[in-house]
Write an enzyme that holds these catalytic residues in place. Structure first.
Site, PDB file in Angstrom:
ATOM      1  N   GLU A  75      15.451  54.416 -45.282  1.00  0.00           N
ATOM      2  CA  GLU A  75      14.700  55.505 -44.650  1.00  0.00           C
ATOM      3  C   GLU A  75      14.671  56.696 -45.584  1.00  0.00           C
ATOM      4  O   GLU A  75      15.684  57.042 -46.184  1.00  0.00           O
ATOM      5  CB  GLU A  75      15.358  55.975 -43.336  1.00  0.00           C
ATOM      6  CG  GLU A  75      15.378  55.005 -42.195  1.00  0.00           C
ATOM      7  CD  GLU A  75      16.061  55.602 -40.966  1.00  0.00           C
ATOM      8  OE1 GLU A  75      16.275  56.837 -40.932  1.00  0.00           O
ATOM      9  OE2 GLU A  75      16.407  54.834 -40.052  1.00  0.00           O
ATOM     10  N   GLU A  96       7.178  60.343 -32.645  1.00  0.00           N
ATOM     11  CA  GLU A  96       7.727  59.656 -31.476  1.00  0.00           C
ATOM     12  C   GLU A  96       8.243  60.696 -30.478  1.00  0.00           C
ATOM     13  O   GLU A  96       9.253  61.362 -30.714  1.00  0.00           O
ATOM     14  CB  GLU A  96       8.847  58.715 -31.905  1.00  0.00           C
ATOM     15  CG  GLU A  96       8.367  57.640 -32.881  1.00  0.00           C
ATOM     16  CD  GLU A  96       9.513  56.916 -33.553  1.00  0.00           C
ATOM     17  OE1 GLU A  96      10.206  56.138 -32.870  1.00  0.00           O
ATOM     18  OE2 GLU A  96       9.735  57.145 -34.762  1.00  0.00           O
ATOM     19  N   LYS A 128      12.129  60.911 -28.815  1.00  0.00           N
ATOM     20  CA  LYS A 128      13.361  61.021 -29.586  1.00  0.00           C
ATOM     21  C   LYS A 128      14.091  62.309 -29.204  1.00  0.00           C
ATOM     22  O   LYS A 128      13.476  63.373 -29.098  1.00  0.00           O
ATOM     23  CB  LYS A 128      13.063  61.007 -31.084  1.00  0.00           C
ATOM     24  CG  LYS A 128      12.563  59.663 -31.592  1.00  0.00           C
ATOM     25  CD  LYS A 128      12.565  59.600 -33.104  1.00  0.00           C
ATOM     26  CE  LYS A 128      13.979  59.585 -33.625  1.00  0.00           C
ATOM     27  NZ  LYS A 128      14.020  59.515 -35.093  1.00  0.00           N
ATOM     28  N   GLU A 169      12.883  65.912 -35.117  1.00  0.00           N
ATOM     29  CA  GLU A 169      13.124  64.487 -34.895  1.00  0.00           C
ATOM     30  C   GLU A 169      11.891  63.782 -34.348  1.00  0.00           C
ATOM     31  O   GLU A 169      11.705  62.588 -34.567  1.00  0.00           O
ATOM     32  CB  GLU A 169      14.289  64.286 -33.927  1.00  0.00           C
ATOM     33  CG  GLU A 169      15.642  64.677 -34.474  1.00  0.00           C
ATOM     34  CD  GLU A 169      16.106  63.751 -35.584  1.00  0.00           C
ATOM     35  OE1 GLU A 169      15.725  62.561 -35.565  1.00  0.00           O
ATOM     36  OE2 GLU A 169      16.831  64.214 -36.471  1.00  0.00           O
TER      37      GLU A 169
END
Length: 414
Positions: free
Chosen positions: A277, A331, A334, A340
């Protein structure tokens, strides 16, 4: 951290027709040039169905995808596309997988039904387990990896599917300068046998590396251009090795290589470090001033360019870097800081969050033609709330490149 036209005005065509479109697409093998991948997380209530990611991947020129679970709908969606998958084994599965019988059963349910049409290249067991403060998971990690590898070997698939795990840079006790890289002393009893395992099986050591976190933690001590991987930056010298580091990402990777060498010289000769990542958020809370679309575009464009060039790090110049960008989508479920929820290259409706200044070369993609099947995005999302991360969904891939704990003196495995 830290992820077709199948439309009838509103909604998606029946799954059978979508599956048929994919089935008609020829499969292909990944090319050796496909070094850039992307993380496809699905912790969101408004994300599109998995079939809809295929044109996005092809548009990016990306043919490697990391998943965080083995959702059958997702694995079916990638069948006969040639896209190479790293499939996640969730943390909650580790205890059962430590038993060889449990590993056999997991493979029969989650891997075997999808082969060979779906191209599964690796299983990533847990995510950032060693820094997750769960002693039971920590103890179960290596036994689960070993059981899965053994089960694959019995099936003759151990050379086709690697078994590994992803760590954040918090496994390091010292990371600056890179030549002083060393693992935390308290983690060595777990890391040492994991390194032996990687050396024996030829599997990569995965790290989640985020210059964003290092810069955010020390914006006065780290130049933004260094953290954003800007090619024109003069770089930072390592006073011990004499090597000059052009950007923070390669410095972080070499700190891991040095930590491996300090702990296990035999493993250091054969174990490859890969980036599972890396990314930069495009938005954040008021105090997250570096989380902007401009910075995210610069970082991810530079990261893709850096990896696509096929170059290594200053310490390992002949070992081409491999990295998975985080992430495909924003997203919305999260937890944690606003950043985030804003690592995606795309919004849930399939529109770019920002424009990348770099386009990957065509040979980075592993597609065998599936992207020409006519899939398109609808106006809304598919409402998927599964397919997420461990560690409560928070991207904890941060470890300050200049940090050192009081107990960080190098300690070897033997």
């Amino acid at each position: 951290m830290a992820p077709p036209s199948c439309l009838l005005r509103v909604g998606w065509l029946p799954a059978a027709l979508c599956a048929l479109a994919l089935a008609l697409a020829p499969a292909s093998d990944a090319t050796s040039a496909s070094l850039v991948g992307i993380n496809y997380g699905r912790v969101g209530s408004n994300l599109p169905p998995p079939q809809a990611v295929l044109p996005l991947l092809e548009g990016l020129g990306i043919g490697r995808v990391r998943l965080y679970d083995a959702d059958p709908a997702v694995l079916h969606a990638f069948a006969k596309t040639g896209v190479e998958l790293f499939v996640g084994v969730p943390d909650q599965s580790l205890a059962g997988l430590a038993d060889p019988g449990g590993a056999d059963s997991w493979l029969r349910s989650n891997v075997m039904p999808f082969l060979p049409d779906t191209k599964i290249a690796a299983l990533t067991v847990g995510n950032e387990v060693l820094t997750g403060n769960n002693s039971a998971l920590t103890r179960a990690l290596l036994p689960a990896m070993q059981s899965l590898h053994g089960a694959l070997a019995k099936l003759g698939l151990d050379k086709q599917i690697a078994v590994t795990t992803a760590h954040n840079l918090g496994v390091l006790g010292t990371s600056y300068p890179p030549s002083s890289g060393a693992f935390r002393r308290d983690l060595l009893p777990y890391i040492c046998p994991i390194l032996d395992y990687h050396a024996r099986t030829g599997s990569p050591f995965l790290v989640n590396a985020y210059p964003y976190f290092a810069y955010s933690g020390d914006p006065k001590g780290i130049h933004l251009e260094y953290a954003l991987l800007e090619a024109g930056y003069a770089g930072v010298p390592d006073p011990n090795s004499g090597l000059r580091y052009p950007n923070l990402l390669v410095a972080q990777v070499d700190a891991v290589y040095h930590a491996i060498a300090a702990a296990n010289t035999a493993a250091a000769r054969v174990v490859e470090v890969r980036i599972s990542e890396t990314g930069w958020p495009s938005s954040g809370d008021p105090g997250e001033t570096a989380a902007t679309p401009q910075n995210a575009a610069r970082y991810n464009s530079n990261a893709m360019r850096l990896v696509a060039e096929g170059k290594g790090t200053p310490l390992k110049p002949t070992v081409a870097m491999r990295a998975y960008v985080f992430a495909l989508f924003n997203e919305n479920l999260k937890p944690g800081l606003a950043s985030e929820r804003n690592y995606g290259l795309f919004k849930p409706d399939g529109t770019p969050v920002y424009e990348l200044s770099y386009k990957l070369p065509r040979d980075n993609s592993t597609f065998g033609g599936a992207g020409n099947s006519g899939w398109r995005f609808p106006g809304g999302g598919g409402g998927n709330v599964s397919g997420g991360y461990d560690n409560n969904g928070v991207n904890s891939g941060y470890y300050d490149i200049s940090a050192a704990s009081p107990d960080s003196a190098a300690l070897t495995c033997r």
